[in-house]
Scaffold this active site. Structure first.
Site: not given
Lengths: 254, 274
Positions: A54-57
């Protein structure tokens, strides 16, 4: 012996079909909403080693409930690794090491370009949408892109009002010309069927219909002259295990 | 050049000292550790004409825009995650209420790299991005640069150097060193890119016990630390409290019309400063 009639909604068929498109062991950069539900379904069924990013890392996250946002705590707690936002984009997405980008959108056009920015003119839009998020670079850099979205006439348009994320541009060869290294959208999975780009024209054509859906229905919800593949397939209906698992997934705080 | 040790001061004083009308202000925190309490204090102190910078202007910027703090928004995704639209932001863009709002729009990769460039003391950052999209037509901090080694054309984005960056962290020690963990977002880059930094924390501890994956921001890159337990709610602080997803859903109703929002704003402004 009694048989029980299995029934399902169009959205459930879409999520099941999307989950089947992911293969075990792939790495998948997941957008929130429909893609997230389908990716988590795949991981619970046929793809236990699917690596969710996910782009949140969060890398290799295994949430036991569905996150409401791309940054819910459950994603970090269940991840193999958590990295910063610059790192997830620069080190993990940008070099092209992620197999599948799993996206949705408000509008998609016949070349698979996606709009999540505005409906209408940019400066005075009819509808202001959330914007880019991670999608433009996911669409650019993943080895391939799978799109999940409901097929509606207002959403499946001949040409998007705003190109937020590039699909196949204006036709064959555009991705290479633009320096986009991934293959772009290889499949668009809707609540009616599946569209794939024609290798010769890069235009999305209907390659599968879900059980019980007609060509006329798909055409009626498509804003361009939808070509039908000569090898049109029928999607297998959702299995009992697929439906049970899908319906058992809860959203955090939901 | 080491700065002086940060002052551990009340939030109201920190905002008063560090955030001025017309400043470029970044409140960062990617879903996690969003500095809500600091944003609310900026609303209470009626700051005006701010350029608000944030990758994901979710509820906190919807509230600040609705309160009239903002003249300009620099962002990459503006929505209520998993819920829907930001109604106050939309009203400001469409109707100029309560103040007209200009926007400067990027992608997440672009914004993240703008902070990296700002933190690195570089005028711009290079990335593979934006090619073929319509954003460069509308955003003048997106351009291209040619690689001097390969001749390849790549995207270039202008560095971001906020006047003030505000972040929330789990804890600080008595010297003002700050430790945060869980989803790290762009907080480290946003703090190092800023001219001034304010950090709110859940608690002050005697010693910052090392934790896997934690980021430590040394005291000498921070101007002020304020102790605000619960200061990230309704977002969350990993290890302290969970995200209040019901509050995010409720905001959709509160923010939908001006009157309901006005009631929310009045009760915030009548509430005591932290």
């Amino acid at each position: 012996m009694t048989t029980t009639e299995i029934t399902w909604t169009a959205d459930e068929m879409m999520s099941v079909a999307a989950s089947r498109a992911l293969r075990d062991g792939q790495s998948c950069f997941v957008g929130i909403g429909l893609p997230s539900a389908a990716a988590n379904l795949a991981r619970r069924l046929h793809a236990p080693d699917l690596v969710l990013i996910y782009e949140s890392g969060t890398i290799g996250t295994e949430p036991d409930e569905l996150p409401l946002s791309i940054g819910d705590g459950i994603l970090a707690e269940s991840a193999l690794s958590v990295v910063s936002v610059p790192e997830i984009f620069n080190y993990w997405l940008q070099p092209g090491r992620i197999d599948v980008g799993f996206l949705s959108g408000a509008q998609i056009d016949r070349f698979g370009n996606i709009n999540t920015t505005v409906i209408g003119e940019y400066d005075e839009p009819d509808v202001r949408l959330p914007g880019s998020g991670g999608a433009p670079e996911i669409a650019a850099s993943c080895r391939e892109v799978i799109v999940v979205m409901r097929q509606r006439l207002r959403a499946f348009v001949a040409s998007v009002d705003f190109v937020t994320s590039v699909g196949h541009g204006s036709g064959p060869g555009d991705r290479r010309r633009l320096g986009l290294r991934g293959a772009g959208p290889v499949r668009v999975i809707t609540d009616l069927g599946v569209l794939e780009p024609d290798p010769a024209t890069a235009e999305l054509v209907l390659t599968a219909l879900h059980t019980g859906i007609t060509v006329e229905q798909a055409r009626a919800e498509t804003g361009w002259e939808l070509e039908i593949s000569p090898d049109l397939m029928t999607t297998a209906p959702p299995g009992a295990d697929e439906l049970e698992t899908l319906r058992g997934m809860r959203t955090v705080g939901g | 050049m080491a700065k002086i040790v940060p002052k551990i001061i009340p939030l109201a004083q920190a905002v008063s000292d560090l955030v001025h009308d017309g400043d470029t202000v970044a409140l960062e925190g990617f879903t996690h550790l969003i500095p809500f309490a600091a944003g609310h204090e900026i609303i209470r102190q009626r700051r005006r004409r701010l350029t608000l910078v944030r990758m994901t202007p979710d509820l906190i910027y919807d509230q600040m825009i609705g309160a009239g703090c903002a003249a300009r928004l620099v962002f990459s995704w503006g929505g209520n995650p998993g819920v829907g639209s930001l109604h106050r932001m939309r009203d400001a863009l469409a109707a100029g209420w309560p103040e007209p709002l200009q926007i400067e729009e990027h992608s997440h990769a672009g914004m993240a790299n703008r902070y990296v460039a700002g933190a690195s003391g570089l005028p711009f950052a290079v990335l593979r991005g934006y090619s073929g999209t319509d954003l460069p037509l509308h955003t003048d901090t997106i351009s291209t640069v040619t690689c001097p080694f390969t001749g390849e054309e790549l995207a270039a984005v202008k560095a971001l150097n906020p006047d003030v960056t505000v972040v929330h962290a789990q804890r600080a020690d008595r010297a003002g060193n700050v430790q945060l963990w869980g989803l790290l977002g762009v907080q480290k880059e946003a703090v190092l890119a800023a001219r001034r930094a304010l950090v709110t924390v859940e608690e002050i501890v005697d010693e910052l016990t090392p934790l896997p994956g934690a980021v430590v921001l040394p005291a000498w890159v921070i101007e002020a630390v304020s102790v605000v337990p619960g200061g990230a709610a309704p977002s969350y602080a990993h290890g302290y409290y969970d995200r209040d997803n019901a509050a995010y859903r409720a905001w959709d109703t509160i923010s939908r019309d001006r009157e309901t929002f006005g009631g929310w704003l009045t009760s915030l402004q009548e509430g005591s400063s932290s």
